[in-house]
Design an enzyme around this catalytic site. Structure first.
Site, PDB file in Angstrom:
ATOM      1  N   GLU A   1      33.477  39.584  49.121  1.00  0.00           N
ATOM      2  CA  GLU A   1      33.440  40.886  48.460  1.00  0.00           C
ATOM      3  C   GLU A   1      32.374  41.749  49.127  1.00  0.00           C
ATOM      4  O   GLU A   1      31.254  41.296  49.369  1.00  0.00           O
ATOM      5  CB  GLU A   1      33.105  40.756  46.967  1.00  0.00           C
ATOM      6  CG  GLU A   1      34.156  40.056  46.131  1.00  0.00           C
ATOM      7  CD  GLU A   1      33.769  40.010  44.648  1.00  0.00           C
ATOM      8  OE1 GLU A   1      32.849  40.757  44.237  1.00  0.00           O
ATOM      9  OE2 GLU A   1      34.394  39.217  43.911  1.00  0.00           O
TER      10      GLU A   1
ATOM     11  N   GLU B   1      31.109  33.307  42.264  1.00  0.00           N
ATOM     12  CA  GLU B   1      29.813  33.664  41.698  1.00  0.00           C
ATOM     13  C   GLU B   1      29.357  32.723  40.585  1.00  0.00           C
ATOM     14  O   GLU B   1      29.024  33.161  39.469  1.00  0.00           O
ATOM     15  CB  GLU B   1      29.847  35.112  41.181  1.00  0.00           C
ATOM     16  CG  GLU B   1      30.117  36.123  42.277  1.00  0.00           C
ATOM     17  CD  GLU B   1      30.255  37.555  41.782  1.00  0.00           C
ATOM     18  OE1 GLU B   1      30.187  38.461  42.622  1.00  0.00           O
ATOM     19  OE2 GLU B   1      30.422  37.752  40.557  1.00  0.00           O
TER      20      GLU B   1
ATOM     21  N   HIS C   1      38.110  32.332  39.388  1.00  0.00           N
ATOM     22  CA  HIS C   1      37.312  33.560  39.351  1.00  0.00           C
ATOM     23  C   HIS C   1      36.449  33.681  38.083  1.00  0.00           C
ATOM     24  O   HIS C   1      35.327  33.199  38.078  1.00  0.00           O
ATOM     25  CB  HIS C   1      38.203  34.786  39.536  1.00  0.00           C
ATOM     26  CG  HIS C   1      37.460  35.972  40.063  1.00  0.00           C
ATOM     27  ND1 HIS C   1      37.074  36.073  41.380  1.00  0.00           N
ATOM     28  CD2 HIS C   1      37.005  37.100  39.459  1.00  0.00           C
ATOM     29  CE1 HIS C   1      36.419  37.211  41.568  1.00  0.00           C
ATOM     30  NE2 HIS C   1      36.364  37.847  40.403  1.00  0.00           N
TER      31      HIS C   1
END
Length: 418
Positions: free
Chosen positions: A336, A204, A148
Site C-alpha cells: 500500500e 497490518e 485483511h
C-alpha cells in the site's frame, strides 16, 4: 487501509517483485539449518529482474472485499462488498484497470465475517472472491490475496469469526484461525491457472486499541510480545500454504512485520519464516505512506508541498529496504502507498513520480492504495480514490500517466543495473 491514525511513523507501502531481500544484521541464516541463502543463487537475481517488467505497478481494490460491519461480523456475502460505499466489482472494472497499464491487483479480503463456528468459509463468499480473481487472471494480471481486517479488537477471543490478535493470550486461537483460513484459500487456488496469485499472510497485524497500535515501541514489552506472536503467525501461514499441493509449493508469499511497518521489518525482532521453497519465494510486505505528514496528515504538522526533506525521507526508506532486504535475496513489496488529495495536485504529481521511479530503480514494486473516494469531505486524510469504478477510467489521467511512466522508467533502470 481504513480509519487509521498514524503518527510521524510512515507505514510502508509498495508492490512486489522488483527486487529481493532478507534481513541484514538482524537476521542470520545460521539459525536455519540447511536452508541456502537465496542471494547466493545468481540465477535468482536474473529471474527476479525479468519478473519486474511482468509485475509492473499495482492497484488495490480497497474498501470492497475487505469491508465488514464493524466488529459484529454479522454479515452476509451479498451485503459486505458494497457496505463501505463502493460499487460491486465488475468485469469491466478489471478490464479497465488492465487497459490502463495495471499489471498487479491486490485484493484485500476480510474472511472473518464469512466464517462459521467450525472455521468454514462461506461457499458463496469464496465463489465471489474466485470470480474476481479469475477476471484478473483472464487479463493476464498478477493477484495478491490476503487476510485483511481480521485482526480482532482484543485478545478475548472465543469464536472463530473473531479472527486473530497477536498476544500470548490470543495466540492459540490466532494460530488456529490463520491455519484454517489459509488451508481453505490454498485449496481453492491450488490449480495451475492460479500460478500468478500471490498470498499475503496478514495485513497490518497489530495490538488494536493499544497506545502503540500504529507505531511499535521496541522497548515496550507488549510490543515485543506481539512481534514474537506475529512471527509465529507468519510461520504458521507459510507452513499451511506449503503443505497444500499444486501451485502452493512454490508460489510467492508476502509476510509483514508489526503493522506492516518498514521500521518493524528491518528491526532485529522480525524473523522471516523458514520456507521449504527457499530462494526468494518469501517477500517482505510493507506499507509506506511516506512522509506521513505529506501523504496522509491533514492536521497539525501536515504539509502540502514536495520538498528536499520529502525527497530525503523517501530516499532513506527506499535505501533501507534495499540494503536490508533486496541486496540479501528477498523481494520487497510495498502493498500500500499513496498520497491523499489535499488539493495539491502538482506536488502530488512530483511525489508520485519520485516515489515510483526511485522505488522501482531499487528493485521495489509499489501497489497503489485506492479506497474509491477521490475527495473525502468528511475525512480528507482518506481521499485515496484514483480509479473511477463507475466509468472504469482514472479520475485524473495525469496521475495515471505519471505513475505508469515513472514505474516503467525505474524498472528499466533496475533491470539494466548490475
Amino acid at each position: 487501509m481504513k480509519r487509521r491514525n498514524f503518527s510521524v511513523l510512515t507505514i510502508a507501502l509498495s508492490l512486489l517483485l522488483w527486487g529481493c531481500s532478507d534481513q541484514s544484521s538482524m537476521f542470520s541464516w545460521t539459525n536455519y539449518g540447511n536452508v541456502t541463502p537465496p542471494w547466493k543463487d545468481e540465477e535468482l537475481r536474473k529471474i527476479t529482474k525479468e519478473t519486474i517488467m511482468d509485475l509492473g505497478t499495482g492497484w488495490n481494490l480497497g474498501n470492497t472485499l475487505d469491508a465488514h460491519n464493524a466488529d459484529s461480523f454479522d454479515n452476509e456475502p451479498a451485503d459486505t462488498e458494497t457496505s463501505w460505499g463502493q460499487p460491486a466489482t465488475t468485469r469491466e472494472m478489471i478490464k479497465g484497470l488492465a487497459n490502463s497499464g495495471i499489471k498487479t491487483v491486490r485484493l484485500p479480503v476480510s474472511w472473518a465475517p464469512h466464517i462459521n463456528t467450525d472455521y468454514e468459509i462461506n461457499a458463496d463468499w469464496m465463489k465471489r472472491v474466485k470470480t474476481i480473481v479469475d477476471w484478473c487472471i483472464e487479463e493476464k494480471m498478477y493477484v495478491i490475496l490476503n487476510i485483511h481486517h481480521d485482526n480482532y479488537i482484543n485478545d478475548n477471543m472465543v469464536y472463530a469469526f473473531q479472527g486473530f490478535y497477536p498476544t500470548e493470550k490470543g495466540k492459540d486461537k490466532s494460530l488456529e484461525y490463520v491455519e484454517k483460513v489459509w488451508r481453505q484459500v490454498s485449496e481453492a487456488f491450488k490449480d495451475e491457472k492460479y500460478d500468478k496469485v500471490i498470498f499475503e499472510t496478514l495485513n497490518e497485524p497489530r495490538l488494536r486499541g493499544h497506545e502503540h497500535e500504529w507505531n511499535a515501541d521496541f522497548g515496550c514489552a507488549k510490543c515485543q510480545e506481539a512481534i514474537r506472536v506475529i512471527n509465529e503467525l507468519n510461520q504458521k501461514a507459510v507452513d499451511t500454504i506449503r503443505n497444500v499441493d499444486g501451485t502452493n509449493k512454490d508460489r510467492l508469499i508476502m509476510v509483514p512485520a508489526y503493522v506492516a511497518s518498514p521500521y518493524a521489518a528491518w528491526n532485529n525482532s522480525f524473523k522471516f519464516p523458514v520456507d521449504p521453497a527457499g530462494k526468494g519465494k518469501i517477500a517482505i510486505s510493507v506499507h509506506m505512506y511516506t512522509p506521513y505528514n505529506f501523504a496522509m496528515n491533514c492536521g497539525d504538522g501536515g504539509y502540502n508541498h514536495f520538498s528536499i526533506q520529502t525527497r530525503d525521507e523517501l530516499d532513506y526508506h527506499f535505501n533501507m529496504l534495499k540494503s536490508n532486504f533486496i541486496d540479501k535475496g528477498y523481494p520487497v513489496i510495498i502493498g500500500e502507498y499513496g498520497a491523499t488529495n489535499k488539493g495539491n495536485k502538482e506536488d502530488r504529481l512530483i511525489w508520485f513520480e519520485y516515489y515510483l521511479k526511485e522505488s522501482a530503480s531499487r528493485g521495489i514494486v509499489s501497489i497503489l492504495w485506492d479506497n474509491g473516494t477521490e475527495d473525502n469531505k468528511e475525512n480528507p486524510a482518506e481521499s485515496f480514490g484514483f480509479f473511477n469504478r463507475k466509468t472504469c477510467q482514472w479520475f485524473d489521467q495525469d496521475i495515471r500517466n505519471v505513475i505508469m511512466g515513472a514505474a516503467m522508467e525505474g524498472a528499466k533502470k533496475h533491470t539494466t543495473s548490475n
